[in-house]
Motif scaffolding. Sequence first.
Motif, PDB file in Angstrom:
ATOM      1  N   GLN A  29     -51.306 -13.634  33.427  1.00 26.13           N
ATOM      2  CA  GLN A  29     -52.639 -13.054  33.524  1.00 26.13           C
ATOM      3  C   GLN A  29     -53.297 -12.846  32.150  1.00 26.13           C
ATOM      4  OE1 GLN A  29     -52.647  -9.524  36.017  1.00 26.13           O
ATOM      5  NE2 GLN A  29     -51.007 -10.362  37.317  1.00 26.13           N
ATOM      6  N   TYR A  30     -52.512 -12.974  31.083  1.00 30.15           N
ATOM      7  CA  TYR A  30     -53.051 -12.757  29.737  1.00 30.15           C
ATOM      8  C   TYR A  30     -54.022 -13.865  29.332  1.00 30.15           C
ATOM      9  CZ  TYR A  30     -49.775  -8.981  28.486  1.00 30.15           C
ATOM     10  OH  TYR A  30     -49.072  -7.789  28.424  1.00 30.15           O
ATOM     11  N   THR A  31     -55.074 -13.455  28.628  1.00 25.07           N
ATOM     12  CA  THR A  31     -55.963 -14.427  27.980  1.00 25.07           C
ATOM     13  C   THR A  31     -55.775 -14.367  26.466  1.00 25.07           C
ATOM     14  OG1 THR A  31     -57.756 -12.787  27.948  1.00 25.07           O
ATOM     15  CG2 THR A  31     -57.687 -14.310  29.818  1.00 25.07           C
ATOM     16  N   ASN A  32     -55.218 -13.243  26.002  1.00 23.71           N
ATOM     17  CA  ASN A  32     -54.931 -13.066  24.581  1.00 23.71           C
ATOM     18  C   ASN A  32     -53.528 -13.592  24.302  1.00 23.71           C
ATOM     19  OD1 ASN A  32     -53.943 -11.825  22.090  1.00 23.71           O
ATOM     20  ND2 ASN A  32     -55.807 -10.567  22.142  1.00 23.71           N
ATOM     21  N   THR A  33     -53.431 -14.713  23.596  1.00 24.30           N
ATOM     22  CA  THR A  33     -52.127 -15.356  23.379  1.00 24.30           C
ATOM     23  C   THR A  33     -51.182 -14.503  22.538  1.00 24.30           C
ATOM     24  OG1 THR A  33     -53.073 -16.543  21.484  1.00 24.30           O
ATOM     25  CG2 THR A  33     -53.034 -17.691  23.607  1.00 24.30           C
ATOM     26  N   LYS A  34     -51.741 -13.736  21.591  1.00 26.80           N
ATOM     27  CA  LYS A  34     -50.899 -12.885  20.742  1.00 26.80           C
ATOM     28  C   LYS A  34     -50.236 -11.788  21.563  1.00 26.80           C
ATOM     29  CE  LYS A  34     -50.984 -10.009  16.581  1.00 26.80           C
ATOM     30  NZ  LYS A  34     -51.845  -9.446  15.489  1.00 26.80           N
ATOM     31  N   LEU A  35     -51.031 -11.127  22.403  1.00 23.40           N
ATOM     32  CA  LEU A  35     -50.480 -10.069  23.252  1.00 23.40           C
ATOM     33  C   LEU A  35     -49.476 -10.634  24.260  1.00 23.40           C
ATOM     34  CD1 LEU A  35     -53.633  -7.869  23.982  1.00 23.40           C
ATOM     35  CD2 LEU A  35     -51.767  -7.405  22.378  1.00 23.40           C
ATOM     36  N   LYS A  36     -49.777 -11.834  24.774  1.00 22.09           N
ATOM     37  CA  LYS A  36     -48.871 -12.479  25.719  1.00 22.09           C
ATOM     38  C   LYS A  36     -47.529 -12.764  25.059  1.00 22.09           C
ATOM     39  CE  LYS A  36     -48.327 -16.505  28.732  1.00 22.09           C
ATOM     40  NZ  LYS A  36     -48.974 -17.725  29.279  1.00 22.09           N
ATOM     41  N   ALA A  37     -47.560 -13.252  23.826  1.00 21.99           N
ATOM     42  CA  ALA A  37     -46.322 -13.563  23.102  1.00 21.99           C
ATOM     43  C   ALA A  37     -45.515 -12.297  22.837  1.00 21.99           C
ATOM     44  CB  ALA A  37     -46.652 -14.269  21.788  1.00 21.99           C
TER      45      ALA A  37
END
Length: 211
Positions: free
Chosen positions: A117-125
């Motif tokens: 559901q993440y669009t922010n790749t940094k937060l997803k990582a």
Amino acid sequence: MLKYVFAAIMFCSLTGCQTAYYSAMEKVGIHKRDILVDRVKDAQESQTEAQAQFQSALEQFQSVVSFDGGELEVVYNELNEQYLDSKSAAEDVSSRIDKVESVAEDLFDEWEDELEQYTNTKLKAQSSKQLTDTKRQYSKLIKSMRKAESKMQPFLSALNDNVLYLKHNLNAKAIGALKGELGSIQKDVKALIAEINKSIEQSNQFIKSLE
């Protein structure tokens, strides 16, 4: 409103409807992570209680082999009661570990799904790394819990064997036979307590990593 939520929680705890149970808990601000921590603590508590019970059973067995006069049937009944209590304690530990596994699997499944559901790749990582680290710590925990659990059966089997033997041989000769088993049972209890202590320490580390 709250009374209906708690009613749902109680009902689902009894019937095992996990999805509705989680939903009801989330309505009062309690999520799977919180439930997992609580269940790990519950498992710790049952392990500590089991330790005390196994030690009590060992002490009773030691008193049996030191028997020097009196009613042997009374001695048998006391030892049998200790066996039954030990069996019950072991079953409670297994049940608590099963509950830890259940909510952990559901938490990790939910976590995996939410990564998409993440669009922010940094937060997803960052979240993905946190999930990996939590899984690694959990793997150590559940392995330690199951190892401690596996040490219970040899003790219970040996204790049951001796209880059965004493039941059908209420005489001094039977006491002599049981003396030969004492060393083995002491060894089983020592190994069991050591593994439970390791498991409890792993639990503490896991809880700390989540909190």
